[in-house]
Design a protein around this motif. Structure first.
Motif, PDB file in Angstrom:
ATOM      1  N   UNK A  14      34.709 -22.017   2.414  1.00  0.00           N
ATOM      2  CA  UNK A  14      35.518 -20.813   2.201  1.00  0.00           C
ATOM      3  C   UNK A  14      35.597 -20.569   0.703  1.00  0.00           C
ATOM      4  N   UNK A  15      35.304 -19.351   0.311  1.00  0.00           N
ATOM      5  CA  UNK A  15      35.432 -18.990  -1.100  1.00  0.00           C
ATOM      6  C   UNK A  15      36.898 -18.693  -1.375  1.00  0.00           C
ATOM      7  N   UNK A  16      37.473 -19.420  -2.330  1.00  0.00           N
ATOM      8  CA  UNK A  16      38.897 -19.232  -2.622  1.00  0.00           C
ATOM      9  C   UNK A  16      39.162 -18.831  -4.067  1.00  0.00           C
ATOM     10  N   UNK A  17      38.103 -18.806  -4.863  1.00  0.00           N
ATOM     11  CA  UNK A  17      38.278 -18.445  -6.266  1.00  0.00           C
ATOM     12  C   UNK A  17      37.020 -17.744  -6.754  1.00  0.00           C
ATOM     13  N   UNK A  18      37.199 -16.608  -7.401  1.00  0.00           N
ATOM     14  CA  UNK A  18      36.079 -15.897  -8.019  1.00  0.00           C
ATOM     15  C   UNK A  18      36.436 -15.714  -9.481  1.00  0.00           C
ATOM     16  N   UNK A  19      35.641 -16.296 -10.348  1.00  0.00           N
ATOM     17  CA  UNK A  19      35.919 -16.205 -11.779  1.00  0.00           C
ATOM     18  C   UNK A  19      35.163 -15.067 -12.424  1.00  0.00           C
ATOM     19  N   UNK A  20      35.562 -14.754 -13.642  1.00  0.00           N
ATOM     20  CA  UNK A  20      34.928 -13.684 -14.388  1.00  0.00           C
ATOM     21  C   UNK A  20      33.773 -14.174 -15.238  1.00  0.00           C
ATOM     22  N   UNK A  21      33.259 -15.335 -14.975  1.00  0.00           N
ATOM     23  CA  UNK A  21      32.148 -15.891 -15.739  1.00  0.00           C
ATOM     24  C   UNK A  21      32.227 -17.402 -15.758  1.00  0.00           C
ATOM     25  N   UNK A  22      31.245 -18.007 -16.374  1.00  0.00           N
ATOM     26  CA  UNK A  22      31.160 -19.468 -16.399  1.00  0.00           C
ATOM     27  C   UNK A  22      32.381 -20.084 -17.086  1.00  0.00           C
ATOM     28  N   UNK A  23      32.879 -19.447 -18.143  1.00  0.00           N
ATOM     29  CA  UNK A  23      34.042 -20.003 -18.846  1.00  0.00           C
ATOM     30  C   UNK A  23      35.275 -20.043 -17.941  1.00  0.00           C
ATOM     31  N   UNK A  24      35.484 -18.999 -17.167  1.00  0.00           N
ATOM     32  CA  UNK A  24      36.638 -18.952 -16.256  1.00  0.00           C
ATOM     33  C   UNK A  24      36.499 -19.991 -15.155  1.00  0.00           C
ATOM     34  N   UNK A  27      37.093 -23.389 -16.564  1.00  0.00           N
ATOM     35  CA  UNK A  27      38.520 -23.671 -16.764  1.00  0.00           C
ATOM     36  C   UNK A  27      39.165 -24.119 -15.457  1.00  0.00           C
ATOM     37  N   UNK A  28      38.811 -23.476 -14.359  1.00  0.00           N
ATOM     38  CA  UNK A  28      39.357 -23.867 -13.052  1.00  0.00           C
ATOM     39  C   UNK A  28      38.898 -25.270 -12.672  1.00  0.00           C
ATOM     40  N   UNK A  29      37.641 -25.579 -12.964  1.00  0.00           N
ATOM     41  CA  UNK A  29      37.120 -26.920 -12.672  1.00  0.00           C
ATOM     42  C   UNK A  29      37.848 -27.963 -13.519  1.00  0.00           C
ATOM     43  N   UNK A  30      37.960 -27.683 -14.816  1.00  0.00           N
ATOM     44  CA  UNK A  30      38.622 -28.632 -15.731  1.00  0.00           C
ATOM     45  C   UNK A  30      40.076 -28.873 -15.349  1.00  0.00           C
ATOM     46  N   UNK A  31      40.729 -27.861 -14.777  1.00  0.00           N
ATOM     47  CA  UNK A  31      42.122 -27.998 -14.354  1.00  0.00           C
ATOM     48  C   UNK A  31      42.243 -28.677 -12.993  1.00  0.00           C
ATOM     49  N   UNK A  32      41.106 -29.001 -12.367  1.00  0.00           N
ATOM     50  CA  UNK A  32      41.141 -29.660 -11.066  1.00  0.00           C
ATOM     51  C   UNK A  32      41.398 -28.716  -9.909  1.00  0.00           C
ATOM     52  N   UNK A  33      41.179 -27.425 -10.120  1.00  0.00           N
ATOM     53  CA  UNK A  33      41.451 -26.424  -9.088  1.00  0.00           C
ATOM     54  C   UNK A  33      40.224 -26.016  -8.293  1.00  0.00           C
ATOM     55  N   UNK A  34      39.044 -26.470  -8.700  1.00  0.00           N
ATOM     56  CA  UNK A  34      37.836 -25.955  -8.066  1.00  0.00           C
ATOM     57  C   UNK A  34      36.708 -26.971  -8.086  1.00  0.00           C
ATOM     58  N   UNK A  47      33.584 -33.134 -16.807  1.00  0.00           N
ATOM     59  CA  UNK A  47      33.492 -32.952 -15.358  1.00  0.00           C
ATOM     60  C   UNK A  47      32.468 -33.918 -14.787  1.00  0.00           C
ATOM     61  N   UNK A  48      32.579 -34.172 -13.505  1.00  0.00           N
ATOM     62  CA  UNK A  48      31.660 -35.108 -12.863  1.00  0.00           C
ATOM     63  C   UNK A  48      31.017 -34.455 -11.649  1.00  0.00           C
ATOM     64  N   UNK A  49      29.857 -34.954 -11.297  1.00  0.00           N
ATOM     65  CA  UNK A  49      29.146 -34.485 -10.109  1.00  0.00           C
ATOM     66  C   UNK A  49      29.751 -35.194  -8.894  1.00  0.00           C
TER      67      UNK A  49
END
Length: 93
Positions: A14-24, A27-34, A47-49
């Motif tokens: 399920x897609x739950x987040x759509x960012x406005x680019x790689x930086x966005x 940021x979600x990945x770094x915050x543990x949200x995605x 980040x880790x694989x």
């Protein structure tokens, strides 16, 4: 590629987040949200694989092709540096 790989593997998603680019997205990945399918070159530092941990299918590799016709030496040097940086991120087999 990620959606195709998940669908072929029969993994519901399920897609739950759509960012406005790689930086966005980063940021979600770094915050543990995605979790995202990003190349090593653009994944945020730290980040880790987690693909194997989560049972995700591997993604196919893609070629990077650069077409140029620079005339000046500074541009040629910059492009050689960029190409070397891209080559340096290739996974070693």
């Amino acid at each position: 590629m990620a959606v195709d790989a998940l669908n072929k593997a029969g993994i519901a998603w399920t897609e739950v987040f759509v960012g406005g680019g790689v930086a966005t997205i980063g940021a979600a990945i770094s915050a543990g949200l995605a979790v995202a399918a990003l190349g090593r070159r653009v994944a945020p530092a730290g980040t880790i694989d987690v693909g194997t941990q989560l049972g995700l299918p591997p993604l196919p590799s893609r070629d990077v092709v650069m077409h140029t016709s620079p005339l000046d030496q500074q541009t040629k040097h910059s492009l050689r540096t960029l190409a070397a940086a891209i080559r340096a991120t290739r996974p070693r087999h």
